[in-house]
Design a protein around this motif. Sequence first.
Motif, PDB file in Angstrom:
ATOM      1  N   LYS A  83     -73.701  64.392 -87.384  1.00  0.00           N
ATOM      2  CA  LYS A  83     -72.566  65.209 -86.945  1.00  0.00           C
ATOM      3  C   LYS A  83     -72.953  66.682 -86.934  1.00  0.00           C
ATOM      4  O   LYS A  83     -73.467  67.218 -87.906  1.00  0.00           O
ATOM      5  CB  LYS A  83     -71.363  64.998 -87.877  1.00  0.00           C
ATOM      6  CG  LYS A  83     -70.392  63.939 -87.368  1.00  0.00           C
ATOM      7  CD  LYS A  83     -69.146  63.873 -88.218  1.00  0.00           C
ATOM      8  CE  LYS A  83     -68.176  62.841 -87.654  1.00  0.00           C
ATOM      9  NZ  LYS A  83     -66.971  62.702 -88.494  1.00  0.00           N
ATOM     10  N   GLY A  84     -72.706  67.335 -85.798  1.00  0.00           N
ATOM     11  CA  GLY A  84     -72.984  68.763 -85.684  1.00  0.00           C
ATOM     12  C   GLY A  84     -74.429  69.105 -85.392  1.00  0.00           C
ATOM     13  O   GLY A  84     -74.775  70.270 -85.216  1.00  0.00           O
ATOM     14  N   SER A  85     -75.289  68.095 -85.289  1.00  0.00           N
ATOM     15  CA  SER A  85     -76.714  68.363 -85.067  1.00  0.00           C
ATOM     16  C   SER A  85     -77.086  68.488 -83.590  1.00  0.00           C
ATOM     17  O   SER A  85     -78.113  69.055 -83.252  1.00  0.00           O
ATOM     18  CB  SER A  85     -77.550  67.240 -85.680  1.00  0.00           C
ATOM     19  OG  SER A  85     -77.382  66.040 -84.945  1.00  0.00           O
ATOM     20  N   GLY A  86     -76.246  67.921 -82.728  1.00  0.00           N
ATOM     21  CA  GLY A  86     -76.577  67.911 -81.303  1.00  0.00           C
ATOM     22  C   GLY A  86     -77.443  66.715 -80.907  1.00  0.00           C
ATOM     23  O   GLY A  86     -77.663  66.461 -79.723  1.00  0.00           O
ATOM     24  N   VAL A  87     -77.914  65.964 -81.887  1.00  0.00           N
ATOM     25  CA  VAL A  87     -78.725  64.773 -81.609  1.00  0.00           C
ATOM     26  C   VAL A  87     -77.807  63.625 -81.204  1.00  0.00           C
ATOM     27  O   VAL A  87     -76.816  63.339 -81.884  1.00  0.00           O
ATOM     28  CB  VAL A  87     -79.557  64.366 -82.844  1.00  0.00           C
ATOM     29  CG1 VAL A  87     -80.305  63.063 -82.585  1.00  0.00           C
ATOM     30  CG2 VAL A  87     -80.531  65.475 -83.212  1.00  0.00           C
ATOM     31  N   LYS A  88     -78.130  62.962 -80.101  1.00  0.00           N
ATOM     32  CA  LYS A  88     -77.309  61.847 -79.619  1.00  0.00           C
ATOM     33  C   LYS A  88     -77.782  60.532 -80.255  1.00  0.00           C
ATOM     34  O   LYS A  88     -78.973  60.349 -80.519  1.00  0.00           O
ATOM     35  CB  LYS A  88     -77.366  61.765 -78.093  1.00  0.00           C
ATOM     36  CG  LYS A  88     -76.752  62.989 -77.413  1.00  0.00           C
ATOM     37  CD  LYS A  88     -76.697  62.800 -75.913  1.00  0.00           C
ATOM     38  CE  LYS A  88     -76.094  64.026 -75.227  1.00  0.00           C
ATOM     39  NZ  LYS A  88     -74.709  64.278 -75.662  1.00  0.00           N
ATOM     40  N   ILE A  89     -76.813  59.643 -80.471  1.00  0.00           N
ATOM     41  CA  ILE A  89     -77.105  58.344 -81.075  1.00  0.00           C
ATOM     42  C   ILE A  89     -76.840  57.250 -80.044  1.00  0.00           C
ATOM     43  O   ILE A  89     -75.754  57.176 -79.467  1.00  0.00           O
ATOM     44  CB  ILE A  89     -76.209  58.095 -82.300  1.00  0.00           C
ATOM     45  CG1 ILE A  89     -76.407  59.190 -83.345  1.00  0.00           C
ATOM     46  CG2 ILE A  89     -76.485  56.723 -82.898  1.00  0.00           C
ATOM     47  CD1 ILE A  89     -75.341  59.190 -84.425  1.00  0.00           C
ATOM     48  N   VAL A  90     -77.830  56.416 -79.821  1.00  0.00           N
ATOM     49  CA  VAL A  90     -77.671  55.271 -78.926  1.00  0.00           C
ATOM     50  C   VAL A  90     -77.696  54.009 -79.786  1.00  0.00           C
ATOM     51  O   VAL A  90     -78.694  53.716 -80.446  1.00  0.00           O
ATOM     52  CB  VAL A  90     -78.793  55.222 -77.869  1.00  0.00           C
ATOM     53  CG1 VAL A  90     -78.641  53.972 -76.996  1.00  0.00           C
ATOM     54  CG2 VAL A  90     -78.758  56.486 -77.002  1.00  0.00           C
ATOM     55  N   ARG A  91     -76.579  53.318 -79.808  1.00  0.00           N
ATOM     56  CA  ARG A  91     -76.513  52.082 -80.603  1.00  0.00           C
ATOM     57  C   ARG A  91     -77.062  50.917 -79.794  1.00  0.00           C
ATOM     58  O   ARG A  91     -77.154  50.972 -78.561  1.00  0.00           O
ATOM     59  CB  ARG A  91     -75.065  51.793 -81.028  1.00  0.00           C
ATOM     60  CG  ARG A  91     -74.104  51.592 -79.900  1.00  0.00           C
ATOM     61  CD  ARG A  91     -72.661  51.653 -80.374  1.00  0.00           C
ATOM     62  NE  ARG A  91     -72.259  50.491 -81.114  1.00  0.00           N
ATOM     63  CZ  ARG A  91     -71.675  49.417 -80.565  1.00  0.00           C
ATOM     64  NH1 ARG A  91     -71.442  49.387 -79.255  1.00  0.00           N
ATOM     65  NH2 ARG A  91     -71.324  48.405 -81.301  1.00  0.00           N
ATOM     66  N   LEU A  92     -77.443  49.868 -80.480  1.00  0.00           N
ATOM     67  CA  LEU A  92     -77.968  48.687 -79.812  1.00  0.00           C
ATOM     68  C   LEU A  92     -76.835  47.894 -79.170  1.00  0.00           C
ATOM     69  O   LEU A  92     -75.882  47.516 -79.849  1.00  0.00           O
ATOM     70  CB  LEU A  92     -78.716  47.796 -80.812  1.00  0.00           C
ATOM     71  CG  LEU A  92     -79.372  46.552 -80.218  1.00  0.00           C
ATOM     72  CD1 LEU A  92     -80.532  46.940 -79.301  1.00  0.00           C
ATOM     73  CD2 LEU A  92     -79.865  45.627 -81.325  1.00  0.00           C
ATOM     74  N   VAL A  93     -76.930  47.678 -77.883  1.00  0.00           N
ATOM     75  CA  VAL A  93     -75.975  46.833 -77.166  1.00  0.00           C
ATOM     76  C   VAL A  93     -76.765  45.666 -76.603  1.00  0.00           C
ATOM     77  O   VAL A  93     -77.515  45.810 -75.641  1.00  0.00           O
ATOM     78  CB  VAL A  93     -75.271  47.603 -76.028  1.00  0.00           C
ATOM     79  CG1 VAL A  93     -74.284  46.689 -75.303  1.00  0.00           C
ATOM     80  CG2 VAL A  93     -74.544  48.826 -76.585  1.00  0.00           C
ATOM     81  N   ASP A  94     -76.638  44.516 -77.239  1.00  0.00           N
ATOM     82  CA  ASP A  94     -77.490  43.365 -76.934  1.00  0.00           C
ATOM     83  C   ASP A  94     -76.637  42.129 -76.652  1.00  0.00           C
ATOM     84  O   ASP A  94     -75.936  41.642 -77.545  1.00  0.00           O
ATOM     85  CB  ASP A  94     -78.418  43.106 -78.126  1.00  0.00           C
ATOM     86  CG  ASP A  94     -79.433  42.006 -77.859  1.00  0.00           C
ATOM     87  OD1 ASP A  94     -79.374  41.388 -76.788  1.00  0.00           O
ATOM     88  OD2 ASP A  94     -80.289  41.784 -78.736  1.00  0.00           O
ATOM     89  N   PRO A  95     -76.692  41.587 -75.429  1.00  0.00           N
ATOM     90  CA  PRO A  95     -75.930  40.383 -75.108  1.00  0.00           C
ATOM     91  C   PRO A  95     -76.259  39.215 -76.037  1.00  0.00           C
ATOM     92  O   PRO A  95     -75.389  38.378 -76.323  1.00  0.00           O
ATOM     93  CB  PRO A  95     -76.355  40.068 -73.666  1.00  0.00           C
ATOM     94  CG  PRO A  95     -76.763  41.395 -73.100  1.00  0.00           C
ATOM     95  CD  PRO A  95     -77.406  42.124 -74.241  1.00  0.00           C
ATOM     96  N   GLU A  96     -77.483  39.154 -76.522  1.00  0.00           N
ATOM     97  CA  GLU A  96     -77.859  38.070 -77.439  1.00  0.00           C
ATOM     98  C   GLU A  96     -77.107  38.194 -78.755  1.00  0.00           C
ATOM     99  O   GLU A  96     -76.695  37.201 -79.342  1.00  0.00           O
ATOM    100  CB  GLU A  96     -79.367  38.093 -77.686  1.00  0.00           C
ATOM    101  CG  GLU A  96     -79.858  37.038 -78.670  1.00  0.00           C
ATOM    102  CD  GLU A  96     -79.554  35.602 -78.271  1.00  0.00           C
ATOM    103  OE1 GLU A  96     -79.522  34.741 -79.168  1.00  0.00           O
ATOM    104  OE2 GLU A  96     -79.314  35.332 -77.068  1.00  0.00           O
ATOM    105  N   MET A  97     -76.896  39.427 -79.206  1.00  0.00           N
ATOM    106  CA  MET A  97     -76.121  39.623 -80.430  1.00  0.00           C
ATOM    107  C   MET A  97     -74.659  39.245 -80.203  1.00  0.00           C
ATOM    108  O   MET A  97     -74.003  38.683 -81.094  1.00  0.00           O
ATOM    109  CB  MET A  97     -76.229  41.063 -80.913  1.00  0.00           C
ATOM    110  CG  MET A  97     -75.514  41.298 -82.235  1.00  0.00           C
ATOM    111  SD  MET A  97     -75.853  42.901 -82.964  1.00  0.00           S
ATOM    112  CE  MET A  97     -77.508  42.630 -83.580  1.00  0.00           C
TER     113      MET A  97
END
Length: 314
Positions: A83-97
């Motif tokens: 939060k507040g760092s400017g770094v973006k987070i990409v979560r895992l989106v997996d159809p197998e999961m």
Amino acid sequence: MKSIVPFVAKLEKSEIDKWVKVLKKKLKGARVVKFSDLKKSEYSKVEVAVVANPNPSEVEKLVNLKWVQSIWVGVEKLVQNFKGSGVKIVRLVDPEMNRTMAEAVLSWVLYLHRDMYSYRVQQDKKAWIELDYIKPSKKVVSFIGLGELGKAAAKKLIENGFKVCGWSGSKKNIKKVKSFTGHFGLKKMLGQTDILVCLIPLTDKTKYLLNYKTLSFLKKGACIVNFARGAIINEKDLVKHLNSGKIKHAVLDVFEQEPLPKTSILWKNKRVTILPHISANTDFDSASDIVAKNLRLFKLKKKIPKSVDLQRGY
């Protein structure tokens, strides 16, 4: 010159080595390394990192980091760290999961629906008692959370004859799923629920969403499955409702402290089935393909995949 992609994680060494090895094979145009193998002079050259519960102090050293690719679906710790760092987070989106979670939800809903836990208790007592059978069409299974995992699981239950409802932050338009939102909607949904399945992300707003008051909205004799995060449910309040008989049984796969301490009162509660966070583990093969695809896209087009809304927390 090859781009540098560090794997930053607090995992068993064997698991880290496995991830690094497979990502090296799938990312020929990048130098994939464990964070510990990075030289200090290379910290500033890193734009993207693959992470799993990373040590914040290590990530802070990557001063030019633009985004991180999580190998997990849950990102609540990352949200707090970035939060507040400017770094973006990409979560895992997996159809197998999604498929694995839907399978787990169906399995444990059927466990509750067919009173499997009651037969286990009867076996301990050497009791030969046939319990009444109720058709799935007579049972309402409700979801707290209708994201990708929730939608996949809801579809699987509908295919097996259950009535399905769902509560989320906004109204959802999912075929054969009755959608609820807001406090009044939650109360209304819980009042007709036979089995409640938790699949909502943990955020500041959803922490202890299910507390003594909201759990009291449940239909008497309802059951709960928690495959989300432990802190969605206030454990002490849940135990009170279990002991009173208001809630018949709870299948818990997640806890605020994991592994669950041996001193926890949940271990001995016969109305609780405990699982060691196994409902839908990251599938190594499919997840590594998705991670590699996202990293290749960034290298070719400098395009960051859809990232987490840090204000919402998911």
